[in-house]
Design a protein around this motif. Structure first.
Motif, PDB file in Angstrom:
ATOM      1  N   GLN A  73       1.007  -1.243  -0.071  1.00 34.07           N
ATOM      2  CA  GLN A  73       0.118   0.145  -0.052  1.00 34.07           C
ATOM      3  C   GLN A  73       1.134   1.391   0.157  1.00 34.07           C
ATOM      4  OE1 GLN A  73      -0.728  -2.601   1.929  1.00 34.07           O
ATOM      5  NE2 GLN A  73      -2.970  -3.021   1.953  1.00 34.07           N
ATOM      6  N   PHE A  81      -1.054  -8.375 -13.042  1.00 30.32           N
ATOM      7  CA  PHE A  81      -0.785  -9.664 -12.865  1.00 30.32           C
ATOM      8  C   PHE A  81      -0.689 -10.439 -14.402  1.00 30.32           C
ATOM      9  CE2 PHE A  81      -0.748 -10.365  -8.341  1.00 30.32           C
ATOM     10  CZ  PHE A  81      -1.029  -8.944  -8.035  1.00 30.32           C
ATOM     11  N   ALA A  85      -6.081 -10.768 -12.684  1.00 34.19           N
ATOM     12  CA  ALA A  85      -6.598 -10.373 -11.354  1.00 34.19           C
ATOM     13  C   ALA A  85      -7.700  -9.251 -11.273  1.00 34.19           C
ATOM     14  CB  ALA A  85      -5.672 -10.003 -10.477  1.00 34.19           C
ATOM     15  N   PHE A  87     -11.300  -7.802 -10.722  1.00 34.89           N
ATOM     16  CA  PHE A  87     -12.227  -8.118  -9.534  1.00 34.89           C
ATOM     17  C   PHE A  87     -13.657  -8.624 -10.403  1.00 34.89           C
ATOM     18  CE2 PHE A  87     -10.258  -4.490  -7.557  1.00 34.89           C
ATOM     19  CZ  PHE A  87      -9.211  -5.442  -6.790  1.00 34.89           C
ATOM     20  N   HIS A  89     -16.543  -9.473  -9.614  1.00 38.64           N
ATOM     21  CA  HIS A  89     -17.887  -8.700  -9.079  1.00 38.64           C
ATOM     22  C   HIS A  89     -18.136  -7.236  -9.486  1.00 38.64           C
ATOM     23  CE1 HIS A  89     -15.032  -7.893  -5.959  1.00 38.64           C
ATOM     24  NE2 HIS A  89     -15.784  -7.337  -5.307  1.00 38.64           N
ATOM     25  N   MET A  90     -17.039  -6.828 -10.102  1.00 40.35           N
ATOM     26  CA  MET A  90     -17.237  -5.228 -10.445  1.00 40.35           C
ATOM     27  C   MET A  90     -17.205  -5.355 -11.891  1.00 40.35           C
ATOM     28  SD  MET A  90     -14.520  -3.551  -7.969  1.00 40.35           S
ATOM     29  CE  MET A  90     -14.237  -3.981  -6.151  1.00 40.35           C
ATOM     30  N   PHE A  98     -11.375   1.524  -8.686  1.00 39.91           N
ATOM     31  CA  PHE A  98     -10.992   0.939  -7.376  1.00 39.91           C
ATOM     32  C   PHE A  98      -9.746   1.726  -6.819  1.00 39.91           C
ATOM     33  CE2 PHE A  98      -8.867  -1.790  -4.451  1.00 39.91           C
ATOM     34  CZ  PHE A  98     -10.089  -2.384  -3.736  1.00 39.91           C
ATOM     35  N   VAL A 102     -10.104   4.194  -3.419  1.00 38.24           N
ATOM     36  CA  VAL A 102      -9.232   4.005  -2.398  1.00 38.24           C
ATOM     37  C   VAL A 102      -8.374   5.263  -2.030  1.00 38.24           C
ATOM     38  CG1 VAL A 102      -7.066   2.982  -1.516  1.00 38.24           C
ATOM     39  CG2 VAL A 102      -8.712   1.483  -2.771  1.00 38.24           C
ATOM     40  N   ARG A 146      -6.373  -0.163 -15.113  1.00 42.84           N
ATOM     41  CA  ARG A 146      -6.385  -0.230 -13.645  1.00 42.84           C
ATOM     42  C   ARG A 146      -5.024   0.177 -13.080  1.00 42.84           C
ATOM     43  NH1 ARG A 146      -8.433  -5.419 -10.312  1.00 42.84           N
ATOM     44  NH2 ARG A 146      -6.367  -5.915 -10.888  1.00 42.84           N
TER      45      ARG A 146
ATOM     46  N   ASP B 175      -9.153 -16.342  -5.727  1.00 41.69           N
ATOM     47  CA  ASP B 175      -7.908 -16.257  -5.927  1.00 41.69           C
ATOM     48  C   ASP B 175      -7.124 -15.137  -5.243  1.00 41.69           C
ATOM     49  OD1 ASP B 175      -5.230 -15.948  -7.137  1.00 41.69           O
ATOM     50  OD2 ASP B 175      -6.003 -15.504  -9.345  1.00 41.69           O
ATOM     51  N   ARG B 177      -4.314 -13.656  -5.501  1.00 44.81           N
ATOM     52  CA  ARG B 177      -4.065 -12.375  -6.159  1.00 44.81           C
ATOM     53  C   ARG B 177      -5.049 -11.078  -6.349  1.00 44.81           C
ATOM     54  NH1 ARG B 177      -1.510 -16.287 -10.751  1.00 44.81           N
ATOM     55  NH2 ARG B 177      -3.376 -17.248 -10.264  1.00 44.81           N
ATOM     56  N   LEU B 178      -6.207 -11.526  -6.258  1.00 42.63           N
ATOM     57  CA  LEU B 178      -7.257 -10.443  -6.025  1.00 42.63           C
ATOM     58  C   LEU B 178      -6.903  -9.514  -5.101  1.00 42.63           C
ATOM     59  CD1 LEU B 178     -10.566 -12.065  -7.123  1.00 42.63           C
ATOM     60  CD2 LEU B 178      -9.192 -10.969  -8.724  1.00 42.63           C
ATOM     61  N   ALA B 181      -3.819  -7.827  -5.648  1.00 40.48           N
ATOM     62  CA  ALA B 181      -3.792  -6.684  -6.474  1.00 40.48           C
ATOM     63  C   ALA B 181      -4.496  -5.355  -5.820  1.00 40.48           C
ATOM     64  CB  ALA B 181      -5.086  -6.977  -7.798  1.00 40.48           C
ATOM     65  N   ALA B 182      -5.492  -5.662  -5.066  1.00 41.39           N
ATOM     66  CA  ALA B 182      -6.246  -4.807  -4.017  1.00 41.39           C
ATOM     67  C   ALA B 182      -5.218  -3.811  -3.384  1.00 41.39           C
ATOM     68  CB  ALA B 182      -7.511  -5.023  -3.548  1.00 41.39           C
ATOM     69  N   ALA B 187      -5.182  -0.224  -1.204  1.00 39.06           N
ATOM     70  CA  ALA B 187      -6.237  -0.532  -0.264  1.00 39.06           C
ATOM     71  C   ALA B 187      -5.943  -1.103   1.128  1.00 39.06           C
ATOM     72  CB  ALA B 187      -7.423  -1.347  -0.976  1.00 39.06           C
ATOM     73  N   THR B 191     -10.589  -2.420   3.677  1.00 33.47           N
ATOM     74  CA  THR B 191     -11.266  -2.193   2.331  1.00 33.47           C
ATOM     75  C   THR B 191     -11.008  -3.465   1.700  1.00 33.47           C
ATOM     76  OG1 THR B 191     -10.530   0.133   2.404  1.00 33.47           O
ATOM     77  CG2 THR B 191     -11.262  -0.824   0.225  1.00 33.47           C
ATOM     78  N   ILE B 192      -9.985  -4.114   1.552  1.00 35.02           N
ATOM     79  CA  ILE B 192      -9.873  -5.359   0.697  1.00 35.02           C
ATOM     80  C   ILE B 192     -10.944  -6.459   1.201  1.00 35.02           C
ATOM     81  CG2 ILE B 192      -8.221  -7.381   0.204  1.00 35.02           C
ATOM     82  CD1 ILE B 192      -5.993  -5.349   0.704  1.00 35.02           C
ATOM     83  N   LYS B 195     -14.467  -4.951   0.222  1.00 34.80           N
ATOM     84  CA  LYS B 195     -14.954  -4.625  -1.275  1.00 34.80           C
ATOM     85  C   LYS B 195     -14.595  -5.387  -1.992  1.00 34.80           C
ATOM     86  CE  LYS B 195     -15.963  -0.409  -0.449  1.00 34.80           C
ATOM     87  NZ  LYS B 195     -17.539   0.039  -0.349  1.00 34.80           N
ATOM     88  N   VAL B 196     -13.917  -6.769  -1.641  1.00 33.93           N
ATOM     89  CA  VAL B 196     -13.416  -7.560  -2.698  1.00 33.93           C
ATOM     90  C   VAL B 196     -13.656  -9.042  -2.025  1.00 33.93           C
ATOM     91  CG1 VAL B 196     -11.378  -8.648  -3.690  1.00 33.93           C
ATOM     92  CG2 VAL B 196     -11.401  -6.158  -3.326  1.00 33.93           C
ATOM     93  N   PRO B 199     -17.714  -9.526  -0.700  1.00 31.28           N
ATOM     94  CA  PRO B 199     -18.762  -9.561  -1.844  1.00 31.28           C
ATOM     95  C   PRO B 199     -18.502 -10.840  -2.693  1.00 31.28           C
ATOM     96  CG  PRO B 199     -17.590  -7.475  -1.923  1.00 31.28           C
ATOM     97  CD  PRO B 199     -16.897  -8.140  -0.781  1.00 31.28           C
ATOM     98  N   LEU B 200     -17.154 -11.250  -2.582  1.00 31.14           N
ATOM     99  CA  LEU B 200     -17.142 -12.604  -3.537  1.00 31.14           C
ATOM    100  C   LEU B 200     -17.600 -13.763  -2.707  1.00 31.14           C
ATOM    101  CD1 LEU B 200     -13.660 -11.901  -5.175  1.00 31.14           C
ATOM    102  CD2 LEU B 200     -15.744 -11.985  -6.266  1.00 31.14           C
ATOM    103  N   VAL B 276     -29.074  -8.742  -7.129  1.00 28.79           N
ATOM    104  CA  VAL B 276     -27.670  -8.603  -6.878  1.00 28.79           C
ATOM    105  C   VAL B 276     -26.749  -8.933  -8.193  1.00 28.79           C
ATOM    106  CG1 VAL B 276     -25.759  -9.380  -5.514  1.00 28.79           C
ATOM    107  CG2 VAL B 276     -27.792  -8.513  -4.473  1.00 28.79           C
ATOM    108  N   GLY B 277     -27.067 -10.034  -8.568  1.00 24.47           N
ATOM    109  CA  GLY B 277     -26.380 -10.981  -9.775  1.00 24.47           C
ATOM    110  C   GLY B 277     -26.558 -10.038 -10.833  1.00 24.47           C
ATOM    111  N   ALA B 278     -27.361  -9.033 -11.060  1.00 25.96           N
ATOM    112  CA  ALA B 278     -27.496  -8.539 -12.522  1.00 25.96           C
ATOM    113  C   ALA B 278     -26.903  -7.202 -12.471  1.00 25.96           C
ATOM    114  CB  ALA B 278     -29.023  -8.035 -12.537  1.00 25.96           C
TER     115      ALA B 278
END
Ligand SMILES: Nc1ncnc2c1ncn2[C@@H]1O[C@H](COP(=O)(O)OP(=O)(O)O)[C@@H](O)[C@H]1O
Ligand SMILES: [Mg+2]
Lengths: 318, 278
Positions: A73, A81, A85, A87, A89-90, A98, A102, A146, B175, B177-178, B181-182, B187, B191-192, B195-196, B199-200, B276-278
């Motif tokens: 950070q 990556f 990598a 997200f 869900h976004m 993102f 932050v 990103r 993963d 790595r998500l 990455a954050a 982040a 927050t990680i 937000k990541v 939700p998953l 939520v899925g939409a």
């Protein structure tokens, strides 16, 4: 924009050395490629620079500041990556937004920056899609957007084009190079593709089993490899004996096919590569590869030819 | 296309016997049960049993109590199950295997046995109370049993694997790595997570929690034993209606009501999930 220095960096996993005493200095705005076979420690080095991993020994300086041991950070590094990598869900927009969220970027500025970044990678129309609805090349470009949208000090790219087909990869290489030049960010790209390394970077660092083999400008490393490994890894190498029992390397383009006056050889194979033809030759049991421009009547398989070259084009290795 | 359809029709012939068995063994009893609720003692159609459900306050009170206990048991399950699954995700593969075995083994032991085991553990002379008194935390035994607390502890124990297993599987699929990455984008850990990571895991958490909730609604053994008859749940009331009085028609109407409530909750979940899925 910032420079990067690795000082005697090692990363050990038990007895195994994934990075072994690596020194590297990347100047501000420079584009350096780390090149090496799979498992040579390329990803390890990037993760050490990004702070996802801590070196066993050595120091890492970013912009003159010792960041060894500080968390990712605090390094302001844009990272792409190998697997993107993104997200899942976004949306594309939220993915790129993102790092700005932050940083508590105000909504108007955030929107403008995200759209500008998406425009730069030519994805402005896909802002509302989910990553799963994009092609590999589009996902790669989202990951890229990103990584630079928050104006990081350095950009680290781990085989970002590895999963793409050749045509798309070449297109994106050009895009990437232009982008890097436009925003002038210090960049380290990791690849195992030597053509990519040679065409994109200011300098290449060749890595084998965690150890640096050579750090040089691409043409330098190609024509004057530090050792046999580099010679072999960067393109096609012909090895010839030099006086005094030493070995030298000569590149295929530097070998001429004449009617007589040189080393007698037979054409074993002729490969058409568009502008050039690559000949695989047999000179009394020793294999040679020569590349000649595709003009006039090419040699046929089985033809007898004579190989000549300038002594100055032979570079001694080990 | 035609070939695929033909194949499907072909395959249908093979599953027909199974379908017939399923219809006869599962659906006919349910249909019979549904019909029974409209069956008058004198013969013929009536809605008096449903009217009785609304007239006598006991039925709706027990239904409300069942829903409340189930919601609390579900929340307790989430509060324990989510951190547990999260902790298991971070373990080494070997430790994960052991932890997983610890979560699954209770499945192999009868619910009855496990429930009685809680009496040994939670009783006035049980391990927990003796420990509490020995450490001086309490002077007199705490009553864990024969109240809602005991029922909830018991239900949480029995149902935990139903939440933890799907949740753990979903967490394993995320993963690393998500999160890396954050972190590289600046982040902070909170927050990680929010937000990541969270939700998953939300879809698996929601479906696991719903499963636990629905299982709670129909729970019989644990409330009966650990509640000592003082925590009325629908299934215990049904038992009373069928085995003690007996009033099968009333029981049928009550279980139909429970079925409708369950289906409504499930429909609400699906609608939310789709949104939520939409
Ligand atoms: N966490 C780890 N534990 C043990 N060995 C590892 C770990 N991470 C990487 N390695 C080893 O380090 C070597 C270099 O890996 P990596 O940096 O991913 O190579 P590259 O990216 O060049 O293909 C590999 O042999 C790999 O097996
Ligand atoms: Mg790698």
């Amino acid at each position: 924009m910032t420079d990067i220095r690795l000082e005697a960096i090692s990363k050990h996993y038990g007895a195994f050395k994934a990075a072994d005493n690596v020194d590297l200095a990347v100047a501000q705005g420079e584009f350096v490629t780390i090149l090496g076979p799979s498992g040579s420690g390329k990803t390890t080095l990037l993760s050490l620079i990004a702070g996802l991993n801590q070196p066993t020994t050595g120091r890492i300086l970013i912009g003159g500041r010792d960041v060894t041991g500080s968390p990712p950070q605090q390094r302001n590094v844009g990272l792409v990556f190998q697997s993107y990598a993104l997200f899942p869900h976004m949306s594309v927009f939220d993915n790129v937004a993102f790092p700005l969220r932050v940083r508590k970027t105000p909504p108007d500025a955030l929107r403008a920056k995200v759209m500008a970044a998406l425009e730069l990678v030519q994805l402005q129309g896909l802002a509302n899609r989910r990553p799963a609805q994009l092609s590999g090349g589009q996902q790669q470009r989202v990951a890229l957007a990103r990584a630079f949208v928050f104006e990081p000090d350095i950009l680290l790219l781990d085989e970002p084009l590895g999963a793409l087909d050749r045509k798309l990869r070449e297109e994106l290489q050009v895009e990437l190079k232009q982008l890097q030049r436009r925003i002038g960010v210090t960049t380290i790209l990791v690849t195992h593709d030597q053509e990519e390394a040679l065409s994109l970077s200011d300098r290449v660092m060749v890595l084998d089993r965690g150890q640096v083999q050579q750090i040089a400008a691409p043409q330098e490393a190609y024509l004057r490899p530090a050792n046999k490994f580099v010679a072999d890894f960067l393109g096609i190498a012909n090895f010839v004996q030099l006086p005094g029992g030493r070995e030298g390397v000569i590149r295929p383009e530097r070998i001429r096919l004449a009617a007589s006056g040189g080393l007698a050889a037979k054409v074993v194979e002729a490969v058409y590569l568009g502008q050039t033809i690559r000949y695989h030759l047999d000179a009394g049991g020793t294999g040679f590869v020569a590349a000649a421009p595709f003009v006039g009547q090419p040699h046929a398989i089985g033809d007898s030819v004579s190989l000549t070259w300038d002594e100055a084009d032979v570079w001694p290795v080990a | 296309m035609a070939a695929i359809l033909a194949e499907r029709r072909h395959g249908f012939g093979f599953v027909t016997p199974l379908l017939v068995v399923m219809l006869a063994a599962f659906n006919l009893p349910i249909l019979y049960m549904l019909a029974l609720g409209f069956w008058s003692k004198q013969g013929g159609f009536t809605t008096e049993h449903y009217a009785a459900l609304l007239d006598a306050p006991i039925y709706l009170r027990v239904l409300a109590n069942t829903l409340r206990v189930s919601v609390v048991a579900m929340l307790v399950n989430i509060a324990i199950g989510y951190p547990l699954a999260y902790w298991m995700r971070g373990l080494s593969p070997r430790a994960q295997f052991i932890a997983l075995a610890c979560v699954i083994t209770p499945f192999w032991i009868s619910v009855l046995v496990r429930t009685y085991a809680w009496i040994v553990v939670l009783g006035n002379n049980g391990m927990v109370n003796r420990l509490l008194q020995w450490t001086g935390l309490t002077d007199s035994p705490v009553s864990f049993l024969y109240n809602e607390l005991g029922v909830m502890i018991g239900m949480a124990n029995v149902l935990l694997p139903f939440l933890v297993l799907p949740l753990f599987a979903a967490m394993l699929r995320i993963d690393d790595r998500l999160m890396q990455a954050a972190a590289s984008m600046g982040a902070p850990p909170s927050t990680i997570f929010l937000k990541v990571f969270l939700p998953l895991t939300l879809p698996a958490l929601a479906s696991g929690a719903l499963l636990v909730f629905i299982l709670c609604l129909g729970f019989y053994v644990t409330p009966a034993i650990l509640g000592g008859g003082k925590v009325p749940m629908i299934s215990n009331l049904l038992d009373f209606l069928i085995n003690q009085i007996p009033r099968w028609e009333q029981a049928s109407a009550l279980s139909t009501l429970l079925l409708i409530v369950t289906l409504l909750i499930f429909a609400a979940y699906r609608a939310l999930d789709r949104k939520v899925g939409a």
